[in-house]
Design a protein around this motif. Structure first.
Motif, PDB file in Angstrom:
ATOM      1  N   TYR A  40      -4.760  -9.790 -11.781  1.00  0.00           N
ATOM      2  CA  TYR A  40      -3.459  -9.158 -11.950  1.00  0.00           C
ATOM      3  C   TYR A  40      -3.158  -8.245 -10.770  1.00  0.00           C
ATOM      4  N   ALA A  41      -1.865  -8.005 -10.545  1.00  0.00           N
ATOM      5  CA  ALA A  41      -1.452  -7.064  -9.501  1.00  0.00           C
ATOM      6  C   ALA A  41      -0.200  -6.333  -9.960  1.00  0.00           C
ATOM      7  N   VAL A  42      -0.020  -5.142  -9.449  1.00  0.00           N
ATOM      8  CA  VAL A  42       1.200  -4.380  -9.706  1.00  0.00           C
ATOM      9  C   VAL A  42       2.359  -5.121  -9.043  1.00  0.00           C
ATOM     10  N   SER A  43       3.473  -5.242  -9.746  1.00  0.00           N
ATOM     11  CA  SER A  43       4.603  -6.017  -9.237  1.00  0.00           C
ATOM     12  C   SER A  43       5.738  -5.150  -8.705  1.00  0.00           C
ATOM     13  N   ASP A  44       5.672  -3.842  -8.918  1.00  0.00           N
ATOM     14  CA  ASP A  44       6.740  -2.923  -8.497  1.00  0.00           C
ATOM     15  C   ASP A  44       6.192  -1.990  -7.428  1.00  0.00           C
ATOM     16  N   VAL A  45       6.758  -2.060  -6.239  1.00  0.00           N
ATOM     17  CA  VAL A  45       6.229  -1.274  -5.124  1.00  0.00           C
ATOM     18  C   VAL A  45       6.367   0.226  -5.375  1.00  0.00           C
ATOM     19  N   ARG A  46       7.414   0.641  -6.134  1.00  0.00           N
ATOM     20  CA  ARG A  46       7.561   2.063  -6.464  1.00  0.00           C
ATOM     21  C   ARG A  46       6.411   2.550  -7.321  1.00  0.00           C
ATOM     22  N   VAL A  47       6.042   1.730  -8.314  1.00  0.00           N
ATOM     23  CA  VAL A  47       4.932   2.088  -9.199  1.00  0.00           C
ATOM     24  C   VAL A  47       3.619   2.088  -8.426  1.00  0.00           C
ATOM     25  N   ALA A  48       3.447   1.100  -7.547  1.00  0.00           N
ATOM     26  CA  ALA A  48       2.227   1.039  -6.731  1.00  0.00           C
ATOM     27  C   ALA A  48       2.069   2.294  -5.890  1.00  0.00           C
ATOM     28  N   ARG A  49       3.169   2.757  -5.306  1.00  0.00           N
ATOM     29  CA  ARG A  49       3.113   3.986  -4.498  1.00  0.00           C
ATOM     30  C   ARG A  49       2.775   5.192  -5.363  1.00  0.00           C
ATOM     31  N   ALA A  50       3.364   5.273  -6.568  1.00  0.00           N
ATOM     32  CA  ALA A  50       3.106   6.405  -7.452  1.00  0.00           C
ATOM     33  C   ALA A  50       1.670   6.400  -7.983  1.00  0.00           C
ATOM     34  N   MET A  51       1.046   5.230  -8.033  1.00  0.00           N
ATOM     35  CA  MET A  51      -0.337   5.137  -8.495  1.00  0.00           C
ATOM     36  C   MET A  51      -1.323   5.743  -7.504  1.00  0.00           C
ATOM     37  N   LEU A  52      -0.915   5.836  -6.236  1.00  0.00           N
ATOM     38  CA  LEU A  52      -1.811   6.301  -5.170  1.00  0.00           C
ATOM     39  C   LEU A  52      -1.198   7.514  -4.482  1.00  0.00           C
ATOM     40  N   PRO A  53      -1.014   8.611  -5.231  1.00  0.00           N
ATOM     41  CA  PRO A  53      -0.293   9.766  -4.676  1.00  0.00           C
ATOM     42  C   PRO A  53      -1.003  10.436  -3.511  1.00  0.00           C
ATOM     43  N   GLN A  54      -2.321  10.284  -3.397  1.00  0.00           N
ATOM     44  CA  GLN A  54      -3.072  10.955  -2.334  1.00  0.00           C
ATOM     45  C   GLN A  54      -3.024  10.195  -1.014  1.00  0.00           C
ATOM     46  N   ALA A  55      -2.689   8.908  -1.078  1.00  0.00           N
ATOM     47  CA  ALA A  55      -2.665   8.101   0.147  1.00  0.00           C
ATOM     48  C   ALA A  55      -1.419   8.408   0.966  1.00  0.00           C
ATOM     49  N   LYS A  56      -1.584   8.542   2.269  1.00  0.00           N
ATOM     50  CA  LYS A  56      -0.428   8.724   3.132  1.00  0.00           C
ATOM     51  C   LYS A  56       0.371   7.425   3.151  1.00  0.00           C
ATOM     52  N   LEU A  57       1.668   7.537   3.382  1.00  0.00           N
ATOM     53  CA  LEU A  57       2.531   6.364   3.290  1.00  0.00           C
ATOM     54  C   LEU A  57       2.133   5.285   4.291  1.00  0.00           C
ATOM     55  N   ALA A  58       1.778   5.698   5.510  1.00  0.00           N
ATOM     56  CA  ALA A  58       1.364   4.714   6.517  1.00  0.00           C
ATOM     57  C   ALA A  58       0.103   3.980   6.062  1.00  0.00           C
ATOM     58  N   GLN A  59      -0.785   4.726   5.442  1.00  0.00           N
ATOM     59  CA  GLN A  59      -2.021   4.126   4.922  1.00  0.00           C
ATOM     60  C   GLN A  59      -1.697   3.163   3.767  1.00  0.00           C
ATOM     61  N   PHE A  60      -0.762   3.555   2.941  1.00  0.00           N
ATOM     62  CA  PHE A  60      -0.341   2.711   1.830  1.00  0.00           C
ATOM     63  C   PHE A  60       0.223   1.390   2.351  1.00  0.00           C
ATOM     64  N   PHE A  61       1.076   1.451   3.372  1.00  0.00           N
ATOM     65  CA  PHE A  61       1.620   0.225   3.972  1.00  0.00           C
ATOM     66  C   PHE A  61       0.501  -0.661   4.502  1.00  0.00           C
ATOM     67  N   ARG A  62      -0.426  -0.030   5.212  1.00  0.00           N
ATOM     68  CA  ARG A  62      -1.478  -0.786   5.885  1.00  0.00           C
ATOM     69  C   ARG A  62      -2.436  -1.437   4.886  1.00  0.00           C
ATOM     70  N   ASN A  63      -2.774  -0.709   3.819  1.00  0.00           N
ATOM     71  CA  ASN A  63      -3.830  -1.166   2.917  1.00  0.00           C
ATOM     72  C   ASN A  63      -3.337  -1.937   1.695  1.00  0.00           C
ATOM     73  N   LYS A  64      -2.049  -1.770   1.313  1.00  0.00           N
ATOM     74  CA  LYS A  64      -1.602  -2.335   0.034  1.00  0.00           C
ATOM     75  C   LYS A  64      -0.448  -3.330   0.125  1.00  0.00           C
ATOM     76  N   LEU A  65       0.213  -3.420   1.248  1.00  0.00           N
ATOM     77  CA  LEU A  65       1.386  -4.278   1.341  1.00  0.00           C
ATOM     78  C   LEU A  65       1.268  -5.306   2.459  1.00  0.00           C
ATOM     79  N   ALA A  66       1.761  -6.486   2.188  1.00  0.00           N
ATOM     80  CA  ALA A  66       1.882  -7.537   3.210  1.00  0.00           C
ATOM     81  C   ALA A  66       2.987  -8.474   2.762  1.00  0.00           C
ATOM     82  N   SER A  67       3.419  -9.327   3.662  1.00  0.00           N
ATOM     83  CA  SER A  67       4.416 -10.324   3.282  1.00  0.00           C
ATOM     84  C   SER A  67       3.808 -11.706   3.417  1.00  0.00           C
ATOM     85  N   CYS A  68       4.207 -12.599   2.527  1.00  0.00           N
ATOM     86  CA  CYS A  68       3.711 -13.964   2.571  1.00  0.00           C
ATOM     87  C   CYS A  68       4.123 -14.596   3.897  1.00  0.00           C
TER      88      CYS A  68
END
Length: 452
Positions: free
Chosen positions: A389-417
């Motif tokens: 399973y994976a989180v389907s809402d990017v807003r919720v995914a960001r809120a789940m990781l409040p300590q991560a910096k946004l640049a780190q969040f982009f790098r570690n959690k998001l990609a495009s097919c």
């Protein structure tokens, strides 16, 4: 849009978006009579107000119609309060200004207004409307609202000059009883959606504006083969164009891209990032921009440029606020405790909550029903494959990781097919390769997520 067009084209429209008096009623056992009662009451209020304000005479009605009007008024208006009637005006957007003002200006007992509307229009004798439930007859107490009542109401409405009668159903998932739960939201609508006789009633048009998460339930229990469906969605390109045009409109054509408003490192992809966090919603796209601007005004109201800090803080705050709107506090706490955007049932059971697998499965099922988690595939470990399973809402995914910096969040959690360009929310820092659950293409995280 439909309300506006209905007003232009002389269509009587009821916006059915308040679902009250549900206390003590099980959504699973909700009957069609609940909806018919609500719609019929709104319809007869609108009919009476418009009938009275137009100065029409009862002589235009046959004896049977006059009897029907009296019976419907006694049935549906005998217990209504002035406050409830005023609230009904929010659902009767296509009434004339004169008809609405008639109710707003009335200072006497409400049942007197309705009786006056009838007797002054030539009904042969005063109509007695009860003012509280105790005045209903035993016959009325045992009588259930019926589809025949709606047929009569639509006939009466058309008889005073309206072309047709629409019922616009909205905000199904915004009630205290449904609360962003797809299964409960469908249970509320199930009696209406399954009643083909009602939905195909001559002279009445039903239009449902429903959360897309209800579609699996609708496909299983209703009749999608008999009722026409349309999917309203906005592509990323459409949202980018919309944002550009909005910027141009409010800057007299000087600004067409958010990158023109900042010198931050995120300037180039900022337009794309805002669209990403809008999650397909034009309204949320504007809210993201508003939050960024609010942060900049807090940091330095005299600055002529938007700082990188304002961008990062604005997106993070928007994500947290939107998540709080979407989910109950205890669900947010659970997701923050998970601290990953990709997981299996065993991981939730053994590594996070220390509970039985069945209990973990129930948790994930609840998250699925809320539309924040989706199944993305299976993991084969030699034995029985397990669902991933994976989180389907990017807003919720960001809120789940409040300590991560946004640049780190982009790098570690998001990609495009790499094939269909869908946004893939994954733990790329733990597993750099994953399959797209939309098109099946294997994607490796080797490019910035902001390019999505």
């Amino acid at each position: 849009m439909i309300e506006y067009k209905a007003s232009e084209e002389n269509v009587f429209a009821i916006t059915y978006d308040r679902f009250e008096n549900l206390a003590g009623i099980s959504l699973r056992n909700l009957a069609i009579e609940y909806h018919i009662r609500n719609i019929a009451q709104l319809g007869i209020i609108g009919f009476l107000l418009e009938f009275y304000s137009r100065g029409l005479q009862a002589a235009a009605f046959a004896t049977l119609e006059r009897q029907q009007v009296e019976a419907l008024c006694q049935r549906y208006l005998g217990t209504i309060t002035h406050v409830e009637a005023l609230r009904a005006l929010n659902s009767l957007k296509t009434l004339s200004t004169k008809a609405k003002q008639l109710l707003r200006d009335w200072s006497g007992p409400l049942n007197t207004l309705f009786s006056t509307a009838l007797t002054s229009s030539g009904f042969p004798h005063p109509v007695s409307l009860g003012s509280h439930p105790g005045q209903q007859t035993k016959k009325q107490e045992g009588e259930q609202p019926s589809k025949t009542h709606l047929e009569v109401i639509q006939s009466l409405i058309k008889s005073i000059g309206f072309k047709s009668f629409y019922v616009l159903v909205d905000k199904v998932d915004e009630t205290p009883q449904t609360g962003n739960n797809a299964e409960d939201s469908f249970s509320l609508m199930k009696p209406l959606l399954r009643d083909l006789e009602l939905l195909q009633m001559k002279g009445v048009g039903f239009k449902f504006f429903l959360w897309d998460k209800l579609e699996p339930h609708y496909s299983e229990f209703a009749r999608p083969d008999r009722i026409q469906q349309f999917r309203l969605s906005w592509s990323k390109e459409q949202l980018r164009t919309m944002l550009s045009r909005r910027l141009e409109a409010f800057s007299n054509g000087k600004v067409g891209n958010l990158a023109q408003l900042t010198d931050a490192d995120l300037a180039e992809p900022l337009h794309i990032i805002v669209v990403m966090f809008a999650n397909g919603s034009p309204r949320d796209m504007i809210r993201v921009c508003q939050e960024i601007l609010s942060e900049q005004l807090r940091i330095d109201p005299n600055s002529e440029r938007i700082s990188g800090t304002a961008i990062l803080e604005g997106i993070t705050k928007f994500s947290q606020n939107r998540t709080q709107e979407l989910l109950p506090a205890h669900i947010i706490r659970e997701l923050v405790k998970v601290a990953r955007v990709e997981f299996t049932t065993n991981y939730i059971a053994n590594n996070v909550f220390k509970i039985e697998v069945n209990s973990a499965r129930n948790k994930i099922r609840q998250w699925e029903q809320m539309g924040i988690v989706e199944r993305i595939g299976e993991i084969h470990t030699g034995g029985r494959p397990v669902f991933n399973y994976a989180v389907s809402d990017v807003r919720v995914a960001r809120a789940m990781l409040p300590q991560a910096k946004l640049a780190q969040f982009f790098r570690n959690k998001l990609a495009s097919c790499q094939k269909c360009a869908a946004l893939l929310i994954r733990d790329w820092d733990l597993q750099p390769t994953s399959s797209c659950h939309f098109c099946g293409t294997e994607t490796t995280k080797d490019h910035p997520a902001s390019e999505s």
